[in-house]
Design an enzyme around this catalytic site. Structure first.
Site, short mmCIF file in Angstrom:
data_model
loop_
_atom_site.label_atom_id
_atom_site.label_comp_id
_atom_site.label_asym_id
_atom_site.label_seq_id
_atom_site.Cartn_x
_atom_site.Cartn_y
_atom_site.Cartn_z
N ASP A 45 0.84 -1.19 0.00
CA ASP A 45 0.00 0.00 0.00
C ASP A 45 0.88 1.24 0.00
O ASP A 45 1.57 1.52 0.97
CB ASP A 45 -0.90 0.04 1.24
CG ASP A 45 -1.67 1.35 1.31
OD1 ASP A 45 -2.53 1.57 0.44
OD2 ASP A 45 -1.39 2.18 2.21
N TYR A 50 3.20 9.83 -0.73
CA TYR A 50 4.32 9.28 0.05
C TYR A 50 5.66 9.46 -0.66
O TYR A 50 6.72 9.27 -0.07
CB TYR A 50 4.13 7.78 0.34
CG TYR A 50 2.90 7.40 1.14
CD1 TYR A 50 2.12 8.36 1.79
CD2 TYR A 50 2.52 6.07 1.24
CE1 TYR A 50 0.98 7.99 2.49
CE2 TYR A 50 1.39 5.70 1.96
CZ TYR A 50 0.62 6.67 2.58
OH TYR A 50 -0.49 6.29 3.28
N LYS A 75 -2.79 5.70 -3.94
CA LYS A 75 -3.84 6.69 -3.64
C LYS A 75 -3.61 7.98 -4.41
O LYS A 75 -2.46 8.40 -4.60
CB LYS A 75 -3.83 7.02 -2.14
CG LYS A 75 -3.71 5.82 -1.23
CD LYS A 75 -3.80 6.17 0.25
CE LYS A 75 -3.45 4.97 1.11
NZ LYS A 75 -2.02 4.64 1.20
N HIS A 108 -7.39 9.53 -1.50
CA HIS A 108 -6.70 9.57 -0.21
C HIS A 108 -7.55 10.21 0.90
O HIS A 108 -7.44 9.83 2.07
CB HIS A 108 -5.38 10.33 -0.38
CG HIS A 108 -4.31 9.93 0.57
ND1 HIS A 108 -3.00 9.79 0.20
CD2 HIS A 108 -4.34 9.65 1.90
CE1 HIS A 108 -2.27 9.43 1.25
NE2 HIS A 108 -3.07 9.35 2.30
N1 LIG Z 1 -4.92 6.60 4.19
C1 LIG Z 1 -4.28 7.29 5.10
O1 LIG Z 1 -4.58 8.45 5.36
C2 LIG Z 1 -3.17 6.61 5.85
C3 LIG Z 1 -2.63 7.20 6.99
C4 LIG Z 1 -1.61 6.52 7.66
C5 LIG Z 1 -1.15 5.30 7.20
N2 LIG Z 1 -1.69 4.77 6.04
C6 LIG Z 1 -1.22 3.47 5.49
O2 LIG Z 1 -1.25 2.48 6.53
C7 LIG Z 1 0.06 1.93 6.71
C8 LIG Z 1 0.28 1.51 8.14
O3 LIG Z 1 -0.03 2.54 9.04
P1 LIG Z 1 1.08 3.36 9.85
O4 LIG Z 1 2.36 3.38 9.12
O5 LIG Z 1 0.44 4.67 10.16
O6 LIG Z 1 1.19 2.60 11.25
P2 LIG Z 1 1.46 1.09 11.72
O7 LIG Z 1 1.69 0.22 10.58
O8 LIG Z 1 0.37 0.76 12.66
O9 LIG Z 1 2.78 1.28 12.58
C9 LIG Z 1 4.00 1.61 11.98
C10 LIG Z 1 4.99 1.97 13.08
O10 LIG Z 1 5.20 0.85 13.92
C11 LIG Z 1 6.57 0.43 13.89
N3 LIG Z 1 6.51 -1.04 13.86
C12 LIG Z 1 6.25 -1.83 12.79
N4 LIG Z 1 6.17 -3.12 13.15
C13 LIG Z 1 6.37 -3.16 14.48
C14 LIG Z 1 6.39 -4.21 15.42
N5 LIG Z 1 6.19 -5.48 15.04
N6 LIG Z 1 6.64 -3.90 16.71
C15 LIG Z 1 6.84 -2.61 17.10
N7 LIG Z 1 6.81 -1.57 16.25
C16 LIG Z 1 6.58 -1.83 14.94
C17 LIG Z 1 7.14 1.05 12.65
O11 LIG Z 1 8.51 1.34 12.79
P3 LIG Z 1 9.64 0.57 11.93
O12 LIG Z 1 9.44 0.93 10.47
O13 LIG Z 1 10.91 1.10 12.47
O14 LIG Z 1 9.45 -0.91 12.19
C18 LIG Z 1 6.34 2.36 12.56
O15 LIG Z 1 6.87 3.34 13.44
C19 LIG Z 1 0.96 3.09 6.24
O16 LIG Z 1 2.29 2.71 6.03
C20 LIG Z 1 0.23 3.52 5.00
O17 LIG Z 1 0.46 2.61 3.95
C21 LIG Z 1 -2.67 5.41 5.38
#
Ligand SMILES: NC(=O)c1ccc[n+]([C@@H]2O[C@H](COP(=O)([O-])OP(=O)(O)OC[C@H]3O[C@@H](n4cnc5c(N)ncnc54)[C@H](OP(=O)(O)O)[C@@H]3O)[C@@H](O)[C@H]2O)c1
Length: 296
Positions: A45, A50, A75, A108
């Site tokens: 995704d 990004y 997106k 988005h």
């Molecule tokens: N549509 C939107 O508006 C929107 C907004 C936000 C996100 N998104 C999408 O959703 C995806 C995921 O959401 P997110 O990036 O916000 O948050 P997330 O996936 O819930 O968390 C990511 C964070 O957690 C850390 N992490 C990853 N695996 C871990 C584990 N097993 N244990 C501890 N920490 C861990 C990562 O750091 P490290 O990289 O250092 O592991 C990063 O800081 C995004 O990458 C994006 O594709 C979309």
């Protein structure tokens, strides 16, 4: 292992778990996607905003996997909303990704202050779908009210609504609206990244540190992140955890060998605070967000 999948409302299959790449720098993205594909992920995704679609595409191409084995989601950013603009946004994204067809293309944000352009953007997605340039279309950060406004005029029901969703903010109302309409809810921040990564305010409490989740995780010999991903998948949500760390990329994928009991799912459900950590979709959109998305 063949990756379990959900079937979207148009029959297209989407793996239940994918790699998110928000805040993955272009330099980190190639290695993260390559590592994810190596351990078995088949869904990435990304988003125009990004700034790493090119690196996502390069890593997929370098993996040698057949194109139809990797599900690519991206997106359109509001600065590219409008009928012609969104058609062109597809051209930019496809060129950066190095593909002819995108599996899932979503808006988005609802961009409530310019909803007419949001609708025109969605009409462009409908055309791209009809022309076979995308296999499925959807939205992100749409409230039930925004979905209703969209569906008053849209002819294709979105396949996916990607929203903030983790144990502290489960958005039951959005999940219900999505399911009533046949839309798959996709959880962003499925392990609660928005509750702990920098830049979104100090008053947040990290869901990754939650004692109830730690207890359930320990009972299964799994980590809190794995437990949250399992909670999402078992309740029928697509999850897209982000990591650029090889150990955590593997950890987040290792969620197919255990099952949470109904009582454990209920305990996690009970953690919902009703308070979001990320931006309010009704207020998030401002003129400053209309930064241009570069040409391919
Ligand atoms: N549509 C939107 O508006 C929107 C907004 C936000 C996100 N998104 C999408 O959703 C995806 C995921 O959401 P997110 O990036 O916000 O948050 P997330 O996936 O819930 O968390 C990511 C964070 O957690 C850390 N992490 C990853 N695996 C871990 C584990 N097993 N244990 C501890 N920490 C861990 C990562 O750091 P490290 O990289 O250092 O592991 C990063 O800081 C995004 O990458 C994006 O594709 C979309």
């Amino acid at each position: 292992m063949s990756l379990p999948a959900f079937t979207l409302n148009n029959g297209v299959e989407i793996p239940v778990l994918g790699l998110g790449v928000f805040q993955s720098s272009p330099e980190e993205t190639t290695a993260a996607v390559a590592e994810a594909l190596r351990v078995g992920y088949r869904h990435v995704d990304t988003a125009a905003a990004y700034g790493n679609e090119r690196e996502v595409g390069q890593a997929i191409a370098a993996s040698g996997l057949p194109r139809d084995e990797v599900f690519i989601e991206t997106k359109v950013w509001p600065s590219d909303y409008g009928y012609d603009e969104t058609q062109h946004a597809f051209d930019k994204a496809a060129a950066k990704l190095g593909v002819e067809q995108i599996d899932l293309l979503i808006l988005h944000q609802a961009a409530v202050s310019m909803f007419d352009r949001t609708i025109d953007a969605y009409r462009a997605l409908e055309t791209l779908l009809r022309d076979g340039k995308v296999r499925a279309i959807g939205v992100s950060n749409f409230t039930p009210a925004a979905l209703t406004r969209l569906l008053d005029v849209a002819s294709v029901v979105p396949a996916v609504n990607q929203v903030e969703l983790h144990p502290y903010h489960a958005q039951k109302d959005v999940q219900q609206a999505d399911s009533d309409l046949g839309i798959l809810t996709q959880a962003w921040s499925p392990i609660g990244g928005i509750t702990f990564y920098p830049g979104f305010g100090d008053e947040r409490r990290s869901v990754l540190q939650d004692p109830a989740i730690a207890e359930i995780a320990a009972a299964h010999g799994k980590s809190p992140a794995q437990t949250m991903l399992r909670w999402g998948i078992q309740q029928g949500r697509s999850v897209i955890p982000k990591s650029t760390n090889p150990e955590r990329i593997a950890e987040n994928f290792d969620v197919f060998d255990f099952e949470l009991a109904a009582e454990e799912l209920g305990r996690i459900d009970a953690l919902d605070t009703g308070v979001r950590s990320g931006p309010d979709p009704d207020r998030v959109f401002t003129e400053q967000m209309l930064f241009p998305i570069p040409e391919a």
